[in-house]
Design an enzyme around this catalytic site. Structure first.
Site, PDB file in Angstrom:
ATOM      1  N   SER A  62       0.841  -1.198   0.000  1.00  0.00           N
ATOM      2  CA  SER A  62       0.000   0.000   0.000  1.00  0.00           C
ATOM      3  C   SER A  62       0.878   1.250   0.000  1.00  0.00           C
ATOM      4  O   SER A  62       1.696   1.443   0.910  1.00  0.00           O
ATOM      5  CB  SER A  62      -0.893   0.012   1.242  1.00  0.00           C
ATOM      6  OG  SER A  62      -1.445   1.311   1.399  1.00  0.00           O
ATOM      7  N   HIS A  79      -1.155  -1.127  -4.287  1.00  0.00           N
ATOM      8  CA  HIS A  79      -2.464  -0.863  -3.664  1.00  0.00           C
ATOM      9  C   HIS A  79      -2.572   0.636  -3.373  1.00  0.00           C
ATOM     10  O   HIS A  79      -1.727   1.200  -2.663  1.00  0.00           O
ATOM     11  CB  HIS A  79      -2.548  -1.680  -2.368  1.00  0.00           C
ATOM     12  CG  HIS A  79      -3.818  -1.545  -1.602  1.00  0.00           C
ATOM     13  ND1 HIS A  79      -4.924  -2.343  -1.833  1.00  0.00           N
ATOM     14  CD2 HIS A  79      -4.167  -0.726  -0.577  1.00  0.00           C
ATOM     15  CE1 HIS A  79      -5.887  -2.028  -0.980  1.00  0.00           C
ATOM     16  NE2 HIS A  79      -5.451  -1.039  -0.208  1.00  0.00           N
ATOM     17  N   ASP A  90      -4.862   3.584  -1.834  1.00  0.00           N
ATOM     18  CA  ASP A  90      -5.983   3.881  -0.933  1.00  0.00           C
ATOM     19  C   ASP A  90      -6.546   5.268  -1.242  1.00  0.00           C
ATOM     20  O   ASP A  90      -5.866   6.281  -1.024  1.00  0.00           O
ATOM     21  CB  ASP A  90      -5.502   3.851   0.518  1.00  0.00           C
ATOM     22  CG  ASP A  90      -5.155   2.443   0.975  1.00  0.00           C
ATOM     23  OD1 ASP A  90      -6.020   1.551   0.844  1.00  0.00           O
ATOM     24  OD2 ASP A  90      -4.033   2.238   1.462  1.00  0.00           O
ATOM     25  N   MET A 109      -9.176   7.927  -0.128  1.00  0.00           N
ATOM     26  CA  MET A 109      -9.996   8.283   1.048  1.00  0.00           C
ATOM     27  C   MET A 109     -10.545   9.692   0.868  1.00  0.00           C
ATOM     28  O   MET A 109      -9.809  10.594   0.430  1.00  0.00           O
ATOM     29  CB  MET A 109      -9.147   8.240   2.314  1.00  0.00           C
ATOM     30  CG  MET A 109      -8.446   6.915   2.544  1.00  0.00           C
ATOM     31  SD  MET A 109      -7.599   6.920   4.148  1.00  0.00           S
ATOM     32  CE  MET A 109      -6.695   5.379   4.060  1.00  0.00           C
ATOM     33  N   HIS A 163      -8.341   0.847  -3.839  1.00  0.00           N
ATOM     34  CA  HIS A 163      -9.207   0.590  -2.686  1.00  0.00           C
ATOM     35  C   HIS A 163      -9.912   1.899  -2.375  1.00  0.00           C
ATOM     36  O   HIS A 163      -9.311   2.824  -1.823  1.00  0.00           O
ATOM     37  CB  HIS A 163      -8.351   0.112  -1.510  1.00  0.00           C
ATOM     38  CG  HIS A 163      -9.125  -0.096  -0.243  1.00  0.00           C
ATOM     39  ND1 HIS A 163      -8.515  -0.235   0.990  1.00  0.00           N
ATOM     40  CD2 HIS A 163     -10.468  -0.183  -0.003  1.00  0.00           C
ATOM     41  CE1 HIS A 163      -9.443  -0.405   1.910  1.00  0.00           C
ATOM     42  NE2 HIS A 163     -10.633  -0.355   1.352  1.00  0.00           N
ATOM     43  N   MET A 172     -12.155   4.099  -0.370  1.00  0.00           N
ATOM     44  CA  MET A 172     -12.828   4.333   0.913  1.00  0.00           C
ATOM     45  C   MET A 172     -13.529   5.676   0.791  1.00  0.00           C
ATOM     46  O   MET A 172     -13.105   6.698   1.344  1.00  0.00           O
ATOM     47  CB  MET A 172     -11.796   4.327   2.053  1.00  0.00           C
ATOM     48  CG  MET A 172     -11.329   2.921   2.397  1.00  0.00           C
ATOM     49  SD  MET A 172      -9.748   2.904   3.253  1.00  0.00           S
ATOM     50  CE  MET A 172      -8.642   2.997   1.859  1.00  0.00           C
ATOM     51  N   MET A 177     -11.389  -6.196   5.461  1.00  0.00           N
ATOM     52  CA  MET A 177     -10.550  -5.235   6.195  1.00  0.00           C
ATOM     53  C   MET A 177     -10.184  -5.861   7.534  1.00  0.00           C
ATOM     54  O   MET A 177     -11.057  -6.253   8.308  1.00  0.00           O
ATOM     55  CB  MET A 177     -11.303  -3.918   6.422  1.00  0.00           C
ATOM     56  CG  MET A 177     -11.456  -3.041   5.188  1.00  0.00           C
ATOM     57  SD  MET A 177      -9.900  -2.633   4.367  1.00  0.00           S
ATOM     58  CE  MET A 177      -9.025  -1.726   5.646  1.00  0.00           C
ATOM     59  N   ASP A 188      -6.374  -6.600   4.280  1.00  0.00           N
ATOM     60  CA  ASP A 188      -5.770  -5.268   4.264  1.00  0.00           C
ATOM     61  C   ASP A 188      -5.809  -4.684   5.671  1.00  0.00           C
ATOM     62  O   ASP A 188      -6.887  -4.464   6.232  1.00  0.00           O
ATOM     63  CB  ASP A 188      -6.568  -4.384   3.288  1.00  0.00           C
ATOM     64  CG  ASP A 188      -5.982  -2.991   3.145  1.00  0.00           C
ATOM     65  OD1 ASP A 188      -4.876  -2.733   3.680  1.00  0.00           O
ATOM     66  OD2 ASP A 188      -6.631  -2.154   2.493  1.00  0.00           O
TER      67      ASP A 188
HETATM   68  O1  LIG Z   1      -6.805   0.645   3.505  1.00  0.00           O
HETATM   69  C1  LIG Z   1      -5.920   0.804   4.322  1.00  0.00           C
HETATM   70  C2  LIG Z   1      -6.172   1.592   5.555  1.00  0.00           C
HETATM   71  O2  LIG Z   1      -7.477   1.997   5.568  1.00  0.00           O
HETATM   72  C3  LIG Z   1      -4.651   0.131   4.093  1.00  0.00           C
HETATM   73  O3  LIG Z   1      -4.413  -0.208   2.760  1.00  0.00           O
HETATM   74  C4  LIG Z   1      -3.427   0.592   4.835  1.00  0.00           C
HETATM   75  O4  LIG Z   1      -2.561   1.342   4.033  1.00  0.00           O
HETATM   76  C5  LIG Z   1      -2.665  -0.614   5.340  1.00  0.00           C
HETATM   77  O5  LIG Z   1      -1.569  -0.175   6.075  1.00  0.00           O
HETATM   78  P1  LIG Z   1      -0.789  -1.154   7.073  1.00  0.00           P
HETATM   79  O6  LIG Z   1      -1.778  -1.601   8.108  1.00  0.00           O
HETATM   80  O7  LIG Z   1      -0.303  -2.306   6.241  1.00  0.00           O
HETATM   81  O8  LIG Z   1       0.302  -0.307   7.600  1.00  0.00           O
HETATM   82 FE   LIG Z   2      -6.355  -0.294   1.598  1.00  0.00          FE
END
Ligand SMILES: O=C(CO)[C@@H](O)[C@H](O)COP(=O)(O)O
Ligand SMILES: [Fe+2]
Length: 220
Positions: free
Chosen positions: A8, A31, A33, A35, A64, A66, A135, A173
């Site tokens: 990520s 990956h 994210d 948000m 991903h 969110m 998640m 994740d």
């Molecule tokens: O979607 C998410 C957080 O919401 C993830 O993709 C985080 O980026 C994962 O980070 P780590 O827990 O691996 O540090």
């Molecule tokens: Fe994620």
């Protein structure tokens, strides 16, 4: 099924995203994210930056989302060239219509579940999806600890997928590291997102290889 590693970039340096995508060239996916500060209490990036990430990434992009109202916004990420677009079950109004639209646009379609969201209402819809994302932390931030209570849900999905004879991937994740990846793989996950574990490592390619080896040792 072999284990796929998707670092990520939430844990990358946001001023050096092209460089940090280059650092994970041995991974299977990057990956990303997205948000929106509505669905989760954090804000990352949107389509203009995402479109450039797709262009410069050495590996396919796993989005991903969110975000609130994915029905409105998710197709843009498929059009931008994401290999996979995952939206949250809690946020979508018409998940099947949206999944079909994502596939029509050439992307894989993923459905994400927060830790407290049951998979039961969605099991009949499995054929509409290429991946379910469980998640293993509350979405919003990197660096949180893995929630062990999500393992039964992973097993439930694994059993439903195999009973139905489907090829639906199961992604985990949040809090995935050398310490937790084997339990997630043993429960049935085959796609592993890791942010802080990969970008916090001294040697990123070695960390990716170590995570892959641990997961493959417990693959089904
Ligand atoms: O979607 C998410 C957080 O919401 C993830 O993709 C985080 O980026 C994962 O980070 P780590 O827990 O691996 O540090
Ligand atoms: Fe994620």
């Amino acid at each position: 099924m072999s284990a796929l590693i998707a670092p990520s970039i939430l844990s990358a340096d946001f001023a050096n995203l092209e460089r940090d995508l280059g650092a994970i060239a041995t991974a299977d996916y990057a990956h990303v994210d997205v948000m929106d500060n509505h669905f989760v209490p954090n804000l990352t990036l949107g389509l203009p930056i995402f479109e450039r990430l797709v262009q410069v990434s050495p590996v396919p992009i796993d989005a991903h989302l969110m975000i609130a109202d994915p029905d409105r916004w998710a197709p843009g990420y498929a059009e931008a060239g994401a290999a996979s677009v995952t939206f949250h079950a809690e946020a979508a109004t018409a998940p099947v219509r949206l999944a079909r639209e994502l596939r029509r646009l050439g992307s894989r379609a993923g459905l994400a579940l927060r830790p407290a969201t049951s998979v039961e209402p969605f099991l009949d819809l499995l054929p509409e999806f290429d991946m379910l994302l469980v998640m293993t932390v509350e979405p919003g931030f990197g660096g949180q600890s893995f929630i062990e209570g999500t393992l039964p849900k992973i097993r439930r999905i694994r059993d439903a997928v195999s009973e139905a004879g489907l090829d639906v991937w199961i992604q985990v994740d949040g809090g995935v590291s050398r310490a937790t990846i084997e339990r997630a793989a043993e429960a049935g996950a085959n796609v592993f997102v890791a942010g802080s574990a990969v970008y916090g490592a001294e040697n990123i390619p070695e960390e990716i290889a170590a995570l892959r080896a641990l997961a493959e040792g417990h693959a089904h």
